[in-house]
Each structure stands twice: as C-alpha cells, then as structure tokens.
Design a protein around this motif. Sequence first.
Motif, PDB file in Angstrom:
ATOM      1  N   SER A  56     -39.663 -26.976  16.393  1.00 11.52           N
ATOM      2  CA  SER A  56     -39.893 -25.947  15.381  1.00 11.52           C
ATOM      3  C   SER A  56     -40.727 -24.774  15.873  1.00 11.52           C
ATOM      4  O   SER A  56     -41.032 -23.867  15.109  1.00 11.52           O
ATOM      5  CB  SER A  56     -40.567 -26.562  14.152  1.00 11.52           C
ATOM      6  OG  SER A  56     -41.789 -27.168  14.522  1.00 11.52           O
ATOM      7  N   ARG A  70     -32.410 -24.637  15.888  1.00 12.74           N
ATOM      8  CA  ARG A  70     -33.480 -25.391  16.535  1.00 12.74           C
ATOM      9  C   ARG A  70     -32.925 -26.737  16.991  1.00 12.74           C
ATOM     10  O   ARG A  70     -32.121 -27.358  16.292  1.00 12.74           O
ATOM     11  CB  ARG A  70     -34.640 -25.643  15.570  1.00 12.74           C
ATOM     12  CG  ARG A  70     -35.175 -24.408  14.901  1.00 12.74           C
ATOM     13  CD  ARG A  70     -35.982 -23.584  15.839  1.00 12.74           C
ATOM     14  NE  ARG A  70     -36.586 -22.472  15.111  1.00 12.74           N
ATOM     15  CZ  ARG A  70     -37.253 -21.504  15.676  1.00 12.74           C
ATOM     16  NH1 ARG A  70     -37.412 -21.483  16.972  1.00 12.74           N
ATOM     17  NH2 ARG A  70     -37.763 -20.534  14.961  1.00 12.74           N
ATOM     18  N   THR A  74     -38.437 -21.634  20.529  1.00 11.47           N
ATOM     19  CA  THR A  74     -37.459 -22.657  20.889  1.00 11.47           C
ATOM     20  C   THR A  74     -36.064 -22.365  20.341  1.00 11.47           C
ATOM     21  O   THR A  74     -35.258 -23.259  20.195  1.00 11.47           O
ATOM     22  CB  THR A  74     -37.915 -24.054  20.412  1.00 11.47           C
ATOM     23  OG1 THR A  74     -38.126 -24.010  18.991  1.00 11.47           O
ATOM     24  CG2 THR A  74     -39.170 -24.487  21.116  1.00 11.47           C
ATOM     25  N   GLY A  75     -35.761 -21.109  20.044  1.00  8.97           N
ATOM     26  CA  GLY A  75     -34.421 -20.759  19.595  1.00  8.97           C
ATOM     27  C   GLY A  75     -33.399 -20.930  20.715  1.00  8.97           C
ATOM     28  O   GLY A  75     -33.731 -20.847  21.896  1.00  8.97           O
ATOM     29  N   THR A 114     -28.464 -29.517  16.393  1.00  5.47           N
ATOM     30  CA  THR A 114     -29.327 -28.421  15.978  1.00  5.47           C
ATOM     31  C   THR A 114     -29.457 -28.420  14.464  1.00  5.47           C
ATOM     32  O   THR A 114     -28.588 -28.933  13.750  1.00  5.47           O
ATOM     33  CB  THR A 114     -28.786 -27.051  16.431  1.00  5.47           C
ATOM     34  OG1 THR A 114     -27.565 -26.779  15.735  1.00  5.47           O
ATOM     35  CG2 THR A 114     -28.559 -27.010  17.933  1.00  5.47           C
TER      36      THR A 114
END
Length: 196
Positions: free
Chosen positions: A97, A80, A101-102, A72
């Motif tokens: 990004s 991310r 998409t966390g 990440t």
Amino acid sequence: GQASALVGDPDLAALFDGVNDYVEVGKVSMGGQKLTLAAWVYIPSDSVRNRTTIIAKSSNADIDDVAWGLGTVRSSGQQRLAFQLSTQSGQTELIASNADTGLADGWHFVAAVYTGWRMELYIDGEQVAWRSASGNVSNDGKDRVWIGAMYDDSGEYAFKGSIDEVVVFKDALSAEQIVKLYELRYPSMDVVFWND
C-alpha cells in the motif's frame, strides 16, 4: 505473442485482454509451510481494476476459495500488488500500500513469499510489504492453478496486460534470491576485446 520481459529472450510473453483470457495449468499439489510465487507483469496505465489475478490456486471464482494467489487490487487509483494465502489458521491477504508501489506501465518483476511465519511482497527486487502469518498452506486436491484469472470464469478478476516467466517454488526464496531473479532481465556480458 508479446515481446518478453527478459532482454534478448526469444520466448514470448502472453497478452491477456481482461475479459476472457487465461491459462489453466491444472492441479498442482503444494502443501507445507513455504511458498514463492513470481512473474514479470506489464500493466497498462489504462487498466486500473478493482482486483486482478496474476497466478492463483483456486477451486472457484470466489476470493474466499483461493489457496494462494498473486495479483493486484485497486487502491488510490493505482494497481497495488496483493498476496492471498489460505492456511489452517485462516485466510490472509497482504497488499503493498505504499505510495511508491504502483505497477502501471513498464515491466515489473513481482514476487510473493511465505516463510511459514511471514508473508512478503517484492517489486523489482525490493521488499515492499510484509505481515505475520502461520500454518500449512491449503492443499485441496480439487484446486487448480490459473494464470490471468482466478478460475475458468475468467471475467472474474481477469488480468489485463502481459505476463511472462511465471514461477512457483515449494520453498521460501530469500531476499537475495529474489534480487538474483530480478537481475536476470538483462543478460550479463563480458568485454573480451576492446579496440580504440
């Protein structure tokens, strides 16, 4: 010693403290033009870091020495998903990004796929990023595979949270195969008798 990401699975997940926890897998020889990395991860919301490693093949604690890796990076205050790949064409990084998409809180199935001409990232069975890339995957005999850190100096890019069910394939899994792996989280059940 953590509960598994897979419902009903008696095998336990590993908890990493983000300081000095890691697993050294050893030397793994994997060249060619295809690769898939996947794992279940749980990242607490209070562990946003500049960069972490889920799994990597590396000969050093420097990001430039990664043959391949899934981890990440910090972006807009969130973790991310990131995929590093080194081929004879050079080193390439792909970062998911998009705003949705966390990875904070809750188990997530993450996967990175290299098809020989394209890098892809998946979260919970959905493709969230891709980019072009080409060449044979770097396969230096000195490289070792690490889970939770990039090298035995585990403070460098150390993972904080839980990791479960790490897999590496010497092939590029299809989007359908990634979905099937994600769906393994919940066991399938058949109702054989129903009594009102």
